[in-house]
Scaffold this motif. Sequence first.
Motif, mmCIF file in Angstrom:
data_model
loop_
_atom_site.group_PDB
_atom_site.id
_atom_site.type_symbol
_atom_site.label_atom_id
_atom_site.label_comp_id
_atom_site.label_asym_id
_atom_site.label_seq_id
_atom_site.Cartn_x
_atom_site.Cartn_y
_atom_site.Cartn_z
ATOM 1 N N ALA A 4 115.982 -33.173 -24.267
ATOM 2 C CA ALA A 4 116.998 -32.290 -23.693
ATOM 3 C C ALA A 4 116.630 -31.811 -22.300
ATOM 4 C CB ALA A 4 117.220 -31.097 -24.624
ATOM 5 N N VAL A 42 118.030 -33.924 -19.372
ATOM 6 C CA VAL A 42 119.476 -34.104 -19.196
ATOM 7 C C VAL A 42 119.928 -33.455 -17.896
ATOM 8 C CG1 VAL A 42 121.741 -33.576 -20.165
ATOM 9 C CG2 VAL A 42 119.867 -34.259 -21.675
ATOM 10 N N ARG A 43 120.879 -34.114 -17.209
ATOM 11 C CA ARG A 43 121.369 -33.627 -15.920
ATOM 12 C C ARG A 43 122.869 -33.356 -15.966
ATOM 13 N NH1 ARG A 43 118.457 -38.155 -14.659
ATOM 14 N NH2 ARG A 43 120.320 -39.278 -13.956
ATOM 15 N N VAL A 44 123.313 -32.508 -15.033
ATOM 16 C CA VAL A 44 124.745 -32.218 -14.899
ATOM 17 C C VAL A 44 125.489 -33.514 -14.601
ATOM 18 C CG1 VAL A 44 126.480 -31.047 -13.488
ATOM 19 C CG2 VAL A 44 124.383 -29.848 -14.135
ATOM 20 N N VAL A 79 128.212 -32.594 -19.554
ATOM 21 C CA VAL A 79 127.355 -31.458 -19.221
ATOM 22 C C VAL A 79 127.792 -30.871 -17.883
ATOM 23 C CG1 VAL A 79 124.988 -30.724 -18.732
ATOM 24 C CG2 VAL A 79 125.431 -32.461 -20.496
ATOM 25 N N SER A 126 126.522 -27.613 -16.848
ATOM 26 C CA SER A 126 125.427 -26.801 -16.319
ATOM 27 C C SER A 126 124.193 -26.973 -17.203
ATOM 28 C CB SER A 126 125.823 -25.316 -16.257
ATOM 29 O OG SER A 126 126.052 -24.802 -17.562
ATOM 30 N N VAL A 127 123.039 -26.772 -16.601
ATOM 31 C CA VAL A 127 121.767 -26.885 -17.315
ATOM 32 C C VAL A 127 120.869 -25.731 -16.878
ATOM 33 C CG1 VAL A 127 119.732 -28.297 -17.781
ATOM 34 C CG2 VAL A 127 121.940 -29.414 -17.353
ATOM 35 N N VAL A 129 116.435 -25.361 -23.730
ATOM 36 C CA VAL A 129 117.375 -25.804 -22.715
ATOM 37 C C VAL A 129 118.783 -25.429 -23.179
ATOM 38 C CG1 VAL A 129 118.396 -27.804 -21.553
ATOM 39 C CG2 VAL A 129 115.919 -27.684 -21.906
ATOM 40 N N LEU A 137 122.689 -26.130 -22.420
ATOM 41 C CA LEU A 137 123.615 -27.033 -21.746
ATOM 42 C C LEU A 137 125.027 -26.469 -21.836
ATOM 43 C CD1 LEU A 137 122.353 -30.463 -23.180
ATOM 44 C CD2 LEU A 137 121.611 -29.287 -21.086
ATOM 45 N N LEU A 155 128.852 -27.096 -21.615
ATOM 46 C CA LEU A 155 129.642 -28.304 -21.844
ATOM 47 C C LEU A 155 131.089 -28.118 -21.415
ATOM 48 C CD1 LEU A 155 128.257 -29.042 -25.429
ATOM 49 C CD2 LEU A 155 127.364 -29.867 -23.233
ATOM 50 N N PRO A 160 128.142 -23.351 -25.460
ATOM 51 C CA PRO A 160 126.936 -23.979 -24.898
ATOM 52 C C PRO A 160 126.033 -24.506 -26.022
ATOM 53 C CG PRO A 160 127.361 -21.853 -23.866
ATOM 54 C CD PRO A 160 128.275 -21.940 -25.047
ATOM 55 N N ARG A 168 122.287 -24.930 -27.189
ATOM 56 C CA ARG A 168 120.936 -24.411 -26.954
ATOM 57 C C ARG A 168 119.977 -25.122 -27.900
ATOM 58 N NH1 ARG A 168 117.800 -19.683 -28.667
ATOM 59 N NH2 ARG A 168 116.665 -18.768 -26.892
#
Length: 217
Positions: free
Chosen positions: A147, A150-152, A165, A167-168, A180, A182, A184, A189, A191
């Motif tokens: 996790a 993972v990127r936007v 995604v 935001s991170v 983390v 995320l 969506l 979100p 978590r």
Amino acid sequence: MSVLNEVSFRLSRRPRSVPRARAALHAVLGDWGAGEEALQTAELVLSELLTNALCVRVPSDRQVGVRIAHSMADGLLRLEVSDAGEGRPEIRSPGPDDMDGRGLLIVDALTHRWGVSPRLGGIGKTIWAELKAPDLRAGAEVAEMAAVTVRVGQSVRVWGEWRTVRSVRAERYATGGLAVVLGLDEGPPLRVPAAEPLAVRGCGVSSPRSSGEDTPD
């Protein structure tokens, strides 16, 4: 085997790795257009292969490798589980009161063929099984990733659906571990622990041949 698409990842030698592998397989085959019957059969076969691998005696720090691949040329779905153990598994004939020993009987009954090969690039072996799956299609590139990587803009498989995604961010659990969060495009979100493996696709996701590994807690 001419590969249409494939995903590879590693898991820790813990019972929880079996449902994790099943979830990853479900996400991958769903993306490849598998029907419900094919999904159920493949999940059962992978569960039996992985359960057998987790019972093998190996050094404590060794992980189990999983590879999911589909060939356009022969229409076969190939499931592989690699471990660092010695020996060669064989089909047994358990009695009616025996609690185990039926895993390979199930694999043999449900698959087109199966076998055992030396583990590439290391000690141990790879148990593989092939199922006829001519209707699978090429899906978007999918990888199993921690996790924290993972990127936007990427998509993650959660609650049985793909979510983009938006935001991170990272935060600490009260116990000190890293989480983390995320954000969506739909739903609340997500978590999860930073090392939690997620099925991810899109935006330059790492090649499935070298996707992320499960990190021990």
